[in-house]
Motif scaffolding. Sequence first.
Motif, PDB file in Angstrom:
ATOM      1  N   VAL A   1       0.846  -1.204   0.000  1.00  0.00           N
ATOM      2  CA  VAL A   1       0.000   0.000   0.000  1.00  0.00           C
ATOM      3  C   VAL A   1       0.879   1.252   0.000  1.00  0.00           C
ATOM      4  O   VAL A   1       0.569   2.241  -0.663  1.00  0.00           O
ATOM      5  N   LEU A   2       1.984   1.201   0.727  1.00  0.00           N
ATOM      6  CA  LEU A   2       2.898   2.338   0.744  1.00  0.00           C
ATOM      7  C   LEU A   2       3.621   2.499  -0.590  1.00  0.00           C
ATOM      8  O   LEU A   2       3.832   3.612  -1.066  1.00  0.00           O
ATOM      9  N   ASP A   3       3.977   1.385  -1.213  1.00  0.00           N
ATOM     10  CA  ASP A   3       4.758   1.429  -2.444  1.00  0.00           C
ATOM     11  C   ASP A   3       3.931   1.804  -3.670  1.00  0.00           C
ATOM     12  O   ASP A   3       4.434   2.453  -4.587  1.00  0.00           O
ATOM     13  N   PHE A   4       2.668   1.380  -3.695  1.00  0.00           N
ATOM     14  CA  PHE A   4       1.821   1.661  -4.847  1.00  0.00           C
ATOM     15  C   PHE A   4       1.464   3.150  -4.851  1.00  0.00           C
ATOM     16  O   PHE A   4       1.358   3.760  -3.788  1.00  0.00           O
ATOM     17  N   PRO A   5       1.283   3.769  -6.022  1.00  0.00           N
ATOM     18  CA  PRO A   5       1.009   5.210  -6.066  1.00  0.00           C
ATOM     19  C   PRO A   5      -0.408   5.597  -5.625  1.00  0.00           C
ATOM     20  O   PRO A   5      -1.154   6.236  -6.360  1.00  0.00           O
ATOM     21  N   TYR A   6      -0.769   5.177  -4.419  1.00  0.00           N
ATOM     22  CA  TYR A   6      -2.035   5.627  -3.832  1.00  0.00           C
ATOM     23  C   TYR A   6      -1.882   7.025  -3.227  1.00  0.00           C
ATOM     24  O   TYR A   6      -2.853   7.673  -2.871  1.00  0.00           O
ATOM     25  N   MET A   7      -0.620   7.416  -3.045  1.00  0.00           N
ATOM     26  CA  MET A   7      -0.288   8.713  -2.450  1.00  0.00           C
ATOM     27  C   MET A   7      -0.573   8.753  -0.952  1.00  0.00           C
ATOM     28  O   MET A   7      -0.877   9.808  -0.390  1.00  0.00           O
ATOM     29  N   TYR A   8      -0.493   7.589  -0.305  1.00  0.00           N
ATOM     30  CA  TYR A   8      -0.641   7.540   1.161  1.00  0.00           C
ATOM     31  C   TYR A   8       0.730   7.306   1.782  1.00  0.00           C
ATOM     32  O   TYR A   8       1.538   6.543   1.261  1.00  0.00           O
ATOM     33  N   GLY A   9       0.960   7.938   2.919  1.00  0.00           N
ATOM     34  CA  GLY A   9       2.216   7.763   3.628  1.00  0.00           C
ATOM     35  C   GLY A   9       2.030   7.046   4.938  1.00  0.00           C
ATOM     36  O   GLY A   9       0.914   6.661   5.314  1.00  0.00           O
ATOM     37  N   LYS A  10       3.115   6.880   5.679  1.00  0.00           N
ATOM     38  CA  LYS A  10       3.065   6.165   6.949  1.00  0.00           C
ATOM     39  C   LYS A  10       2.259   6.909   8.011  1.00  0.00           C
ATOM     40  O   LYS A  10       1.918   6.334   9.048  1.00  0.00           O
ATOM     41  N   ASP A  11       1.962   8.184   7.734  1.00  0.00           N
ATOM     42  CA  ASP A  11       1.162   8.945   8.704  1.00  0.00           C
ATOM     43  C   ASP A  11      -0.280   8.454   8.745  1.00  0.00           C
ATOM     44  O   ASP A  11      -0.967   8.619   9.762  1.00  0.00           O
ATOM     45  N   VAL A  12      -0.750   7.830   7.650  1.00  0.00           N
ATOM     46  CA  VAL A  12      -2.141   7.341   7.649  1.00  0.00           C
ATOM     47  C   VAL A  12      -2.258   5.835   7.400  1.00  0.00           C
ATOM     48  O   VAL A  12      -3.293   5.246   7.690  1.00  0.00           O
ATOM     49  N   VAL A  13      -1.215   5.227   6.843  1.00  0.00           N
ATOM     50  CA  VAL A  13      -1.245   3.770   6.646  1.00  0.00           C
ATOM     51  C   VAL A  13      -0.634   3.128   7.889  1.00  0.00           C
ATOM     52  O   VAL A  13       0.538   3.331   8.183  1.00  0.00           O
ATOM     53  N   LYS A  14      -1.441   2.382   8.622  1.00  0.00           N
ATOM     54  CA  LYS A  14      -1.001   1.802   9.886  1.00  0.00           C
ATOM     55  C   LYS A  14      -1.026   0.281   9.833  1.00  0.00           C
ATOM     56  O   LYS A  14      -1.968  -0.309   9.301  1.00  0.00           O
ATOM     57  N   LEU A  15      -0.016  -0.323  10.392  1.00  0.00           N
ATOM     58  CA  LEU A  15       0.063  -1.779  10.455  1.00  0.00           C
ATOM     59  C   LEU A  15      -0.622  -2.236  11.747  1.00  0.00           C
ATOM     60  O   LEU A  15      -0.063  -2.107  12.833  1.00  0.00           O
ATOM     61  N   THR A  16      -1.832  -2.768  11.598  1.00  0.00           N
ATOM     62  CA  THR A  16      -2.626  -3.126  12.786  1.00  0.00           C
ATOM     63  C   THR A  16      -3.073  -4.583  12.781  1.00  0.00           C
ATOM     64  O   THR A  16      -3.363  -5.149  13.838  1.00  0.00           O
ATOM     65  N   GLY A  17      -3.178  -5.184  11.599  1.00  0.00           N
ATOM     66  CA  GLY A  17      -3.890  -6.451  11.493  1.00  0.00           C
ATOM     67  C   GLY A  17      -5.342  -6.162  11.146  1.00  0.00           C
ATOM     68  O   GLY A  17      -5.821  -5.027  11.323  1.00  0.00           O
ATOM     69  N   LEU A  18      -6.062  -7.143  10.622  1.00  0.00           N
ATOM     70  CA  LEU A  18      -7.452  -6.939  10.193  1.00  0.00           C
ATOM     71  C   LEU A  18      -8.434  -7.213  11.327  1.00  0.00           C
ATOM     72  O   LEU A  18      -8.381  -8.280  11.944  1.00  0.00           O
TER      73      LEU A  18
END
Length: 239
Positions: free
Chosen positions: A6-23
């Motif tokens: 998700v971070l690598d694909f050009p969704y334009m999201y950074g680590k400030d909003v993409v969080k590793l939590t589990g589903l």
Amino acid sequence: PEYQSVLDFPYMYGKDVVKLTGLPRYDGLIQDVPCEKEIVFMPTWRTELAIKMDPVTGVRPYNPAFKDSEYYQFYNRLINDDRIKSVLKENGYRGKFCVHTNNIANASDFQGNEVIGVSADIADYQKEFKKNALLITDYSSVAYDFAYLKKPVIYAQPDRDKFFAEQIYDVGYWDYEQMGFGPVCYDYESTVKAITEAVMNECRLDEKYLKRIEAFYFKFDQNNCERVYHAIREIGEEG
């Protein structure tokens, strides 16, 4: 790996909003009851075989050409294969073929038998994941949930090139051969062989695939909802 993609694909999201939590749904995905001696077939749908949904009823009509498709002929033949039926009987197993919701209008085309039934009901997925000892799918994301319970998966992909050329999504970062949670079968005979061998092995998960599963998932616990909650709170506090 999913988080990183998700971070690598050009969704334009950074680590400030993409969080590793589990589903969050994995909090309820616990093998708290013994597996039954059952296997389940859960292939995904095919864009070219699903007639456009009726905007009034919300239902996809019956497709008279469905029975002529390679998809139908592959799976209907598979669930009626005498070798699979025999090995299930000999080892005390039963099977179920779950028709995808986008193909339910054509569920009557599939022919079940005394060993493997056909279900056109909307599946209770977590119930099916807990109950069954083996999953046979193709490209469906149900494999991720099933493997989370550390149980074996078989991928049947006789139409791989056509599937990714016509379906609504592309191959992506996931490599079934290198990352998959079970054998990848590209033709009918190898699929039959994989299923019969798995059942004869009492549906035990191979050590190679167990290692892949344990390396892929972030956590194996029931705290995913809690982590999502705290991540949301943290974003709110930062704002």
